[in-house]
Design an enzyme around this catalytic site. Structure first.
Site, short mmCIF file in Angstrom:
data_model
loop_
_atom_site.label_atom_id
_atom_site.label_comp_id
_atom_site.label_asym_id
_atom_site.label_seq_id
_atom_site.Cartn_x
_atom_site.Cartn_y
_atom_site.Cartn_z
CG ASN A 71 12.14 -7.16 -2.34
OD1 ASN A 71 11.34 -6.27 -2.08
ND2 ASN A 71 12.17 -8.31 -1.65
CE1 TYR A 141 14.05 -0.14 5.20
CE2 TYR A 141 12.78 1.89 5.28
CZ TYR A 141 12.96 0.61 4.79
OH TYR A 141 12.07 0.08 3.90
CE LYS A 145 14.84 0.13 1.58
NZ LYS A 145 14.98 -0.98 0.62
#
Length: 235
Positions: A71, A141, A145
């Site tokens: 996470n 980012y 991901k």
């Protein structure tokens, strides 16, 4: 009940996941960038930190770690107008924390389960950005991901026969401290016009999905990617 290592568990989504797992009776080992309130401290920007974190978590567990929840994340703007070295540093720091550290921990977990011939589960907290992309200042980012989704799918296909399962969650905007500045920069309330549900997700909603994947999802769901974006992006 299983022992679970949750990274980035001192705030936001990670804290909500850790609390929800504890409520279900799981033994939770929490990680944060610093040692706070019993969490194991490790700065995942350091290439050696994931290995040390895994070692420390195993020592604290005193036995197997059954579930890993990747996470921990970094979310900072990196506009292309910045200096060349500044942009590159921002890119590499974000991919190091958001993708490479998750891959390192996944590798340690899989080898741990293989050596002991036990089942295991990995839950990757990715992002809607993996599919939809993100703002012009967040190439790094979105790329990280998207890489996490590729990592997840590969793990699911490679190790299902060994009862090592992988799940991914792709939240959209979530009401966490990490997203506050970004939401403001994108117009705040005006951003909601792009979300049919009319609001951003809450950490508790993402935690509920993570707990399901960790404790309840049937093995046949391995490889699944679960969206949680208020229908702002549907596949």
């Amino acid at each position: 009940m299983p022992t679970v290592l949750v990274t980035g568990a001192t705030r936001g989504i990670g804290a909500a996941i850790a609390a929800a797992l504890s409520t279900r009776g799981a033994r939770v080992i929490r990680h944060g960038s610093k040692s706070v309130d019993g969490a194991l401290g490790a700065d995942l920007a350091d290439p050696g930190a994931p290995q040390q974190l895994w070692h420390d978590a195993l020592e604290l567990a005193g036995g197997p770690i059954d579930i890993l929840i990747n996470n921990a994340g970094r979310f900072e703007a990196n506009p292309i107008e910045g200096s060349d070295i500044g942009w590159l540093d921002g890119w590499e720091d974000t991919l190091r924390i958001n993708l490479t550290a998750a891959a390192q921990l996944s590798r340690f977990a899989i080898r741990h389960w293989q050596r002991q011939a036990i089942p295991g589960r990995i839950i990757h907290v990715a992002s809607r950005a993996a599919y939809r992309g993100d703002s012009p200042a967040h190439w790094h980012y979105a790329a990280a991901k998207a890489g996490m989704i590729g990592l997840h799918k590969t793990i699911a296909r490679a190790y299902a026969a060994e009862h090592i399962l992988s799940f991914a969650i792709t939240p959209g905007f979530t009401d966490t401290a990490m997203a506050d500045d970004y939401l403001a920069s994108r117009g705040g309330p005006a951003l909601l016009a792009d979300i049919p549900l009319g609001r951003v997700a809450t950490p508790l909603e993402i935690a509920a999905i993570a707990v399901f994947c960790a404790l309840d999802a049937p093995p046949s769901m391995t490889g699944a990617v679960i969206d949680a974006n208020g229908a702002s992006y549907v596949r």
